[in-house]
Design an enzyme around this catalytic site. Sequence first.
Site, PDB file in Angstrom:
ATOM      1  N   TYR A  87       0.799  -1.235   0.000  1.00  0.00           N
ATOM      2  CA  TYR A  87       0.000   0.000   0.000  1.00  0.00           C
ATOM      3  C   TYR A  87       0.833   1.289   0.000  1.00  0.00           C
ATOM      4  O   TYR A  87       0.278   2.383   0.048  1.00  0.00           O
ATOM      5  CB  TYR A  87      -0.963  -0.006   1.188  1.00  0.00           C
ATOM      6  N   HIS A 142      -9.272   2.574  -5.339  1.00  0.00           N
ATOM      7  CA  HIS A 142      -8.408   1.627  -4.626  1.00  0.00           C
ATOM      8  C   HIS A 142      -6.947   1.963  -4.877  1.00  0.00           C
ATOM      9  O   HIS A 142      -6.570   2.318  -6.003  1.00  0.00           O
ATOM     10  CB  HIS A 142      -8.654   0.194  -5.105  1.00  0.00           C
TER      11      HIS A 142
HETATM   12  O1  CA2 Z   1      -6.255  -1.321  -2.687  1.00  0.00           O
HETATM   13  C1  CA2 Z   1      -7.109  -0.831  -1.939  1.00  0.00           C
HETATM   14  O2  CA2 Z   1      -7.251   0.371  -1.763  1.00  0.00           O
HETATM   15  C2  CA2 Z   1      -8.003  -1.783  -1.140  1.00  0.00           C
HETATM   16  O3  CA2 Z   1      -9.300  -1.186  -1.044  1.00  0.00           O
HETATM   17  C3  CA2 Z   1      -7.377  -1.906   0.230  1.00  0.00           C
HETATM   18  C4  CA2 Z   1      -8.107  -2.899   1.120  1.00  0.00           C
HETATM   19  C5  CA2 Z   1      -8.304  -4.226   0.434  1.00  0.00           C
HETATM   20  O4  CA2 Z   1      -9.109  -5.081   1.231  1.00  0.00           O
HETATM   21  C6  CA2 Z   1      -8.960  -4.072  -0.929  1.00  0.00           C
HETATM   22  O5  CA2 Z   1      -9.024  -5.338  -1.543  1.00  0.00           O
HETATM   23  C7  CA2 Z   1      -8.158  -3.132  -1.813  1.00  0.00           C
HETATM   24  C8  CA2 Z   1      -7.334  -3.113   2.407  1.00  0.00           C
HETATM   25  C9  CA2 Z   1      -7.094  -1.863   3.187  1.00  0.00           C
HETATM   26  C10 CA2 Z   1      -6.160  -2.194   4.294  1.00  0.00           C
HETATM   27  O6  CA2 Z   1      -5.245  -1.140   4.422  1.00  0.00           O
HETATM   28  C11 CA2 Z   1      -4.073  -1.398   5.035  1.00  0.00           C
HETATM   29  C12 CA2 Z   1      -3.139  -0.396   4.985  1.00  0.00           C
HETATM   30  C13 CA2 Z   1      -1.929  -0.584   5.578  1.00  0.00           C
HETATM   31  C14 CA2 Z   1      -1.652  -1.761   6.230  1.00  0.00           C
HETATM   32  C15 CA2 Z   1      -2.593  -2.757   6.301  1.00  0.00           C
HETATM   33  C16 CA2 Z   1      -3.826  -2.575   5.698  1.00  0.00           C
END
Ligand code: CA2
Length: 155
Positions: A26, A101
């Site tokens: 991310y 996303h």
């Molecule tokens: O790519 C994206 O923006 C997502 O929406 C992020 C979600 C995921 O479940 C989607 O499939 C795609 C996850 C967000 C979690 O964010 C985190 C950020 C840093 C560390 C851990 C999780």
Amino acid sequence: MPDPTVLYVLNGPNLNLLGVREPDVYGHETLDDVQALCQRAAGDAVLVFRQSNHEGELVDWVQEARERASALVINPAGYGHTSVALLDALRTLTIPIVECHLSNPAARERFRHRSYVSPVAAGVVSGFGSFSYELAVKAALRLAQEHRAAADRSV
Ligand code: CA2
């Protein structure tokens, strides 16, 4: 004086951990960094930028946006793949919705391929890291302008 353009940017669960965990997936920017980037992209528009780990709170904010916003950008995070409640709330909006996303869910695990948000979104921006938000904000503002112009023409 015309009403200001009000743009809601809503963020789902765990996005508060941006820049703190999983930077390989991310990126290194924090959610505060993303908010600043969105504000720059939004220019003079009023930006309402929020994050919640709770489905019901996101539903409440979508309902609030129905009354107050000119357009909505949403990164539903994990709830995008699971939440009928969020879909039902989004369905009540008449303003443009842009799904956003950081990663490209279509290139990831199979369970991320389904989105409950995409059917009600005008478009989806994914896979460009924080630049996805910049593009989503620009798209939402353009759509809001077109939406308002169409409404003005119909009176
Ligand atoms: O790519 C994206 O923006 C997502 O929406 C992020 C979600 C995921 O479940 C989607 O499939 C795609 C996850 C967000 C979690 O964010 C985190 C950020 C840093 C560390 C851990 C999780």
